[in-house]
Design a protein around this motif. Structure first.
Motif, PDB file in Angstrom:
ATOM      1  N   LEU A 155       0.929  -1.128   0.209  1.00  0.00           N
ATOM      2  CA  LEU A 155       0.153  -0.088   0.025  1.00  0.00           C
ATOM      3  C   LEU A 155       0.968   1.367  -0.096  1.00  0.00           C
ATOM      4  O   LEU A 155       0.617   2.041  -0.567  1.00  0.00           O
ATOM      5  CB  LEU A 155      -0.976  -0.010   1.254  1.00  0.00           C
ATOM      6  N   GLY A 156       1.922   1.277   0.492  1.00  0.00           N
ATOM      7  CA  GLY A 156       2.908   2.459   0.730  1.00  0.00           C
ATOM      8  C   GLY A 156       3.559   2.676  -0.424  1.00  0.00           C
ATOM      9  O   GLY A 156       3.785   3.535  -0.790  1.00  0.00           O
ATOM     10  N   MET A 157       3.852   1.464  -0.959  1.00  0.00           N
ATOM     11  CA  MET A 157       4.379   1.618  -2.353  1.00  0.00           C
ATOM     12  C   MET A 157       3.663   2.070  -3.574  1.00  0.00           C
ATOM     13  O   MET A 157       4.228   2.918  -4.570  1.00  0.00           O
ATOM     14  CB  MET A 157       5.136   0.256  -2.750  1.00  0.00           C
ATOM     15  N   ALA A 158       2.415   1.848  -3.422  1.00  0.00           N
ATOM     16  CA  ALA A 158       1.447   2.379  -4.333  1.00  0.00           C
ATOM     17  C   ALA A 158       1.316   3.875  -4.374  1.00  0.00           C
ATOM     18  O   ALA A 158       1.528   4.709  -5.273  1.00  0.00           O
ATOM     19  CB  ALA A 158       0.237   1.802  -4.288  1.00  0.00           C
ATOM     20  N   VAL A 159       1.524   4.435  -2.946  1.00  0.00           N
ATOM     21  CA  VAL A 159       1.378   5.748  -2.904  1.00  0.00           C
ATOM     22  C   VAL A 159       2.981   6.510  -3.369  1.00  0.00           C
ATOM     23  O   VAL A 159       2.769   7.657  -3.969  1.00  0.00           O
ATOM     24  CB  VAL A 159       0.959   6.307  -1.468  1.00  0.00           C
ATOM     25  N   PHE A 160       3.875   5.759  -2.893  1.00  0.00           N
ATOM     26  CA  PHE A 160       5.300   6.277  -3.404  1.00  0.00           C
ATOM     27  C   PHE A 160       5.312   6.409  -4.734  1.00  0.00           C
ATOM     28  O   PHE A 160       6.123   7.234  -5.194  1.00  0.00           O
ATOM     29  CB  PHE A 160       6.270   5.287  -2.717  1.00  0.00           C
ATOM     30  N   ILE A 161       4.715   5.671  -5.518  1.00  0.00           N
ATOM     31  CA  ILE A 161       4.751   5.412  -7.044  1.00  0.00           C
ATOM     32  C   ILE A 161       3.940   6.440  -7.827  1.00  0.00           C
ATOM     33  O   ILE A 161       4.517   6.968  -8.905  1.00  0.00           O
ATOM     34  CB  ILE A 161       4.599   3.796  -7.387  1.00  0.00           C
ATOM     35  N   GLU A 162       2.563   6.577  -7.172  1.00  0.00           N
ATOM     36  CA  GLU A 162       1.747   7.433  -7.834  1.00  0.00           C
ATOM     37  C   GLU A 162       0.876   8.220  -6.840  1.00  0.00           C
ATOM     38  O   GLU A 162       0.747   7.860  -5.827  1.00  0.00           O
ATOM     39  CB  GLU A 162       0.872   6.619  -8.828  1.00  0.00           C
ATOM     40  N   TYR A 163       0.490   9.487  -7.318  1.00  0.00           N
ATOM     41  CA  TYR A 163      -0.262  10.268  -6.356  1.00  0.00           C
ATOM     42  C   TYR A 163      -1.967  10.147  -6.585  1.00  0.00           C
ATOM     43  O   TYR A 163      -2.418  10.361  -5.250  1.00  0.00           O
ATOM     44  CB  TYR A 163      -0.147  11.817  -6.796  1.00  0.00           C
ATOM     45  N   THR A 164      -2.337   9.207  -7.240  1.00  0.00           N
ATOM     46  CA  THR A 164      -3.718   8.887  -7.312  1.00  0.00           C
ATOM     47  C   THR A 164      -4.185   7.683  -6.098  1.00  0.00           C
ATOM     48  O   THR A 164      -5.439   7.433  -5.817  1.00  0.00           O
ATOM     49  CB  THR A 164      -4.405   8.836  -8.613  1.00  0.00           C
ATOM     50  N   PRO A 165      -3.218   6.712  -5.971  1.00  0.00           N
ATOM     51  CA  PRO A 165      -3.784   5.651  -5.312  1.00  0.00           C
ATOM     52  C   PRO A 165      -4.338   5.713  -3.716  1.00  0.00           C
ATOM     53  O   PRO A 165      -5.306   4.788  -3.557  1.00  0.00           O
ATOM     54  CB  PRO A 165      -2.398   4.827  -5.091  1.00  0.00           C
ATOM     55  N   PRO A 166      -4.361   6.946  -3.191  1.00  0.00           N
ATOM     56  CA  PRO A 166      -5.049   7.096  -2.058  1.00  0.00           C
ATOM     57  C   PRO A 166      -6.587   7.067  -2.209  1.00  0.00           C
ATOM     58  O   PRO A 166      -7.286   6.551  -1.096  1.00  0.00           O
ATOM     59  CB  PRO A 166      -4.713   8.671  -1.651  1.00  0.00           C
ATOM     60  N   LEU A 167      -7.083   7.147  -3.392  1.00  0.00           N
ATOM     61  CA  LEU A 167      -8.366   6.781  -3.670  1.00  0.00           C
ATOM     62  C   LEU A 167      -8.913   5.429  -3.476  1.00  0.00           C
ATOM     63  O   LEU A 167      -9.782   5.010  -2.659  1.00  0.00           O
ATOM     64  CB  LEU A 167      -8.818   7.124  -5.118  1.00  0.00           C
ATOM     65  N   SER A 168      -7.905   4.358  -3.683  1.00  0.00           N
ATOM     66  CA  SER A 168      -8.209   3.016  -3.428  1.00  0.00           C
ATOM     67  C   SER A 168      -7.564   2.495  -2.282  1.00  0.00           C
ATOM     68  O   SER A 168      -8.316   1.784  -1.597  1.00  0.00           O
ATOM     69  CB  SER A 168      -7.490   2.214  -4.702  1.00  0.00           C
ATOM     70  N   ILE A 169      -6.453   3.271  -1.575  1.00  0.00           N
ATOM     71  CA  ILE A 169      -5.803   2.744  -0.531  1.00  0.00           C
ATOM     72  C   ILE A 169      -6.926   3.217   0.862  1.00  0.00           C
ATOM     73  O   ILE A 169      -7.047   2.198   1.643  1.00  0.00           O
ATOM     74  CB  ILE A 169      -4.631   3.345  -0.269  1.00  0.00           C
TER      75      ILE A 169
END
Length: 363
Positions: free
Chosen positions: A205-219
């Motif tokens: 989950l942290g890697m997803a945010v680290f990589i792209e700015y939009t994943p907080p929607l899914s996280i």
């Protein structure tokens, strides 16, 4: 609808049997293709080169080859989340140390960029294909149906081209889905909520945010799913611990490059679309944009992969199931949130590329 009994699945991402074959097939196909030269790829690779070759996060030396950049004062920076670039640094550092005087040639840079793509995009994408196969077992699908689903996703959607590009969308989607699969196996009693599994979930989950700015929607949705799924709840601290490292790295990069841990590169954009809308290019959802993003041949998700329309009756089946209602709610909420975001962007087309870039996350 009668509850479907979940079938047991193997340990997450275990490299053997059908999972190993799927991984080799997916990674091999992704690795075969190499696409470079676009603004999005260039700005990420510019940051890699700047760090390794100059010890700085400024891309001043390379800024002419991309329009995806932020300008703070007199200096230029990549305008993307730094994850793909920072994860590529060790790969490029090794290659750069080996090749001597050939470092500045186009051939060397092409090979180096390809290797960075394989390590940071193609690899997590192939692992997500394996997780999709395993997740099918949770829903009681046969091995053949699970394999068909995984192969259809890998090669029958825009996940294929996006797995060959030095972009962040596909990697962020892959890490998010791996986290979801790990939690789903816990919720349905196919795995214990051990520290290692939960830490890995948080790391993804942290890697997803680290990589792209939009994943907080899914996280945010997946975090709520974790709250419902994990008992005792104090075990959720292991998810937080796993997410901490990539999040701290992201905030540290922001502080170094843009002057504050929560200051985004979009606060310094040369590109005009980031100045429009209510917040950094996000405005009111547009029916016209929605049509082009979903239906039209220009960018339409369902135009490129019509079989994805099966998600509609699939969602209805999940909504009627007492066993899998939670999973249906998670997938539906994530899909709707990204569709809302994509149709709200003032530059919804996303520049050069195949398909709607921000909808890669919902596949």
């Amino acid at each position: 609808m009668a509850p479907v009994r979940a079938k047991s699945v193997s340990a997450p991402l275990r490299p053997r049997g059908p999972e190993f074959a799927l991984f080799v097939l997916a990674f091999g196909v992704f690795a075969y293709f190499y696409q470079a030269g676009g603004w999005n790829q260039n700005t990420r690779f510019d940051l890699v080169r700047a760090i390794v070759e100059q010890g700085t996060v400024r891309i001043d030396r390379f800024e002419k080859n991309t329009g995806d950049k932020a300008k703070r004062g007199k200096h230029f920076y990549a305008d993307k989340a730094p994850g793909i670039s920072l994860l590529s640094v060790p790969v490029y550092a090794v290659v750069h140390a080996i090749d001597g005087e050939k470092r500045e040639t186009d051939r060397f840079q092409g090979i180096a960029a390809h290797l960075c793509t394989l390590a940071t995009v193609s690899l997590p994408s192939a692992l997500a294909v394996v997780m999709l196969y395993q997740a099918g077992g949770i829903f009681g699908l046969s091995a053949g149906a699970r394999a068909l689903l995984a192969v259809s996703y890998a090669f029958g959607t825009i996940a294929l081209p996006d797995s060959t590009l030095l972009y962040g969308h596909q990697s962020a989607a892959a890490f998010s889905f791996i986290a979801f699969g790990l939690l789903a196996s816990i919720r349905h009693g196919l795995a214990e909520p051990g520290r290692g599994r939960l830490f890995l979930t948080g790391l993804c989950l942290g890697m997803a945010v680290f990589i792209e700015y939009t994943p907080p929607l899914s996280i945010g949705v997946i975090a709520l799913y974790a709250w419902v799924s994990v008992r005792p709840r104090r075990q959720l601290l292991w998810i937080a611990a796993g997410a901490a490292l990539p999040v701290v790295m992201l905030l540290s990069y922001h502080a170094i490059a843009f002057g504050g841990p929560f200051t985004l590169p979009y606060a310094f954009p040369p590109q005009e679309p980031r100045h429009r809308g209510f917040f950094m290019g996000v405005g009111v959802p547009s029916p016209r944009a929605l049509y082009y993003l979903l239906i039209d041949e220009y960018r339409g998700l369902f135009y490129s992969a019509p079989w994805l329309l099966l998600a509609v009756p699939g969602a209805a089946l999940l909504a009627r199931s007492r066993v899998f209602l939670g999973e249906g709610a998670v997938c539906g909420a994530i899909a709707l949130s990204y569709i809302w975001l994509s149709s709200s962007l003032t530059d919804w087309h996303g520049g050069a590329g195949l398909g709607p870039p921000h909808l890669v996350a919902i596949l």
